[in-house]
Design an enzyme around this catalytic site. Structure first.
Site, PDB file in Angstrom:
ATOM      1  CB  CYS A  94      -4.661 -17.235 -12.960  1.00 55.71           C
ATOM      2  SG  CYS A  94      -4.564 -15.516 -13.509  1.00 55.71           S
ATOM      3  NE  ARG A 128      -4.511  -9.268 -18.948  1.00 58.52           N
ATOM      4  CZ  ARG A 128      -5.591  -9.579 -18.252  1.00 58.52           C
ATOM      5  NH1 ARG A 128      -6.512  -8.673 -18.011  1.00 58.52           N
ATOM      6  NH2 ARG A 128      -5.751 -10.797 -17.778  1.00 58.52           N
ATOM      7  CG  HIS A 193      -2.604 -19.316 -16.755  1.00 57.08           C
ATOM      8  ND1 HIS A 193      -3.865 -19.770 -16.516  1.00 57.08           N
ATOM      9  CD2 HIS A 193      -2.626 -17.983 -16.550  1.00 57.08           C
ATOM     10  CE1 HIS A 193      -4.634 -18.743 -16.187  1.00 57.08           C
ATOM     11  NE2 HIS A 193      -3.903 -17.656 -16.198  1.00 57.08           N
TER      12      HIS A 193
HETATM   13  N1  GLN Z   1      -9.419 -12.132 -14.367  1.00 52.01           N
HETATM   14  C1  GLN Z   1      -8.250 -12.221 -13.626  1.00 52.01           C
HETATM   15  C2  GLN Z   1      -7.202 -11.165 -13.902  1.00 52.01           C
HETATM   16  O1  GLN Z   1      -7.026 -10.718 -15.036  1.00 52.01           O
HETATM   17  C3  GLN Z   1      -7.712 -13.626 -13.822  1.00 52.01           C
HETATM   18  C4  GLN Z   1      -7.078 -13.843 -15.169  1.00 52.01           C
HETATM   19  C5  GLN Z   1      -6.618 -15.245 -15.402  1.00 52.01           C
HETATM   20  O2  GLN Z   1      -7.106 -16.218 -14.803  1.00 52.01           O
HETATM   21  N2  GLN Z   1      -5.683 -15.367 -16.333  1.00 52.01           N
HETATM   22  O3  GLN Z   1      -6.543 -10.794 -12.961  1.00 52.01           O
END
Ligand code: GLN
Length: 243
Positions: A94, A128, A193
């Site tokens: 990520c 998101r 993740h």
């Molecule tokens: N900041 C990045 C995004 O939101 C990565 C997020 C994350 O590592 N979960 O795209």
């Protein structure tokens, strides 16, 4: 045989238990009678990439990624770029994945110029991509990888990299082109993740084999009792298919 694992920024980039992936790699080596050391290298500590075989970079929020820009520019970015070209093995997740690309533009217009080790870039959107997801992975002989994603960034791959897999459920790289993650030389990068490797032991072994072979030549990994791991994988696969 042994592997020297470097956990980059373990105290800054560690969302959703990403550290568990490092533990998984270490245990799967030890269960086979191999040595595995893990060394954390964080802000202000010099990185000597030659000292390591395998690098892990976890996820982080936009804020943490911005905080790291200065430290990366102070030498680590050069070391990482050289290690990638030298065929060292990486697993980046990520925020760590995005950092290997050329830039990340946040949804509110903040430009973060990153390492540029991989031919890809990321642009944020307000909505998101969140949830359990699944992708097929050609290098795993048809096995599906299950994981969890939570990101604003949409990553687009250039011609110099291949996707790690093809999205079956969820968003993946950008929610549009069905690609997930990136593969370049011995770099594995993904939006998945947390307990990615414990739930996908074949992917863990692919990464280990890659790092061991870079150091020792052809290696055949003894199989392990993965009944629990497989159950965890299969129950998530079933849940996604039933949703
Ligand atoms: N900041 C990045 C995004 O939101 C990565 C997020 C994350 O590592 N979960 O795209």
């Amino acid at each position: 045989m042994e592997l020297r694992i470097c956990h980059l920024y373990p105290d800054v980039l560690n969302l959703y238990g990403d550290r568990g992936n490092v533990m998984c790699l270490q245990h799967r080596l030890r269960w086979r009678g191999m040595e595995a050391t893990v060394t954390g290298v964080s802000v202000g500590q010099p990185l000597k990439a030659d000292d390591f075989d395998l690098f892990f970079i976890g996820g982080g929020q936009d804020f943490e990624q911005e905080v790291l820009l200065e430290d990366l520019a102070g030498g680590k970015a050069d070391e990482i770029r050289a290690a990638v070209e030298d065929g060292k093995t990486f697993l980046a997740i990520c925020g760590g994945y995005q950092m290997l690309g050329s830039y990340y533009k946040t949804w509110d217009g903040q430009q973060c110029d990153f390492i540029g080790a991989l031919d890809l870039y990321t642009e944020g959107e307000q909505e998101r991509l969140i949830g359990n997801f699944m992708f097929s992975c050609p290098e795993l002989n048809g096995l599906n990888v299950v994981g969890f994603e939570n990101h604003s960034g949409r990553t687009y791959l250039g011609s110099g990299v291949k996707p790690l897999g093809t999205i079956l459920y969820g968003g993946g790289n950008n929610g549009r082109d069905k690609t997930e993650g990136a593969r370049y030389r011995n770099v594995f990068a993904t939006y998945s993740h947390g307990c990615l490797l414990p739930k996908n032991p074949e992917l863990a072994d692919l990464i280990l084999k890659n790092a061991l072979e870079r150091r020792y030549g052809t290696v055949s990994l003894e199989s392990l009792d993965d009944v629990l791991e497989r159950n965890a994988h299969d129950s998530m696969e079933r849940r996604l298919k039933q949703a």
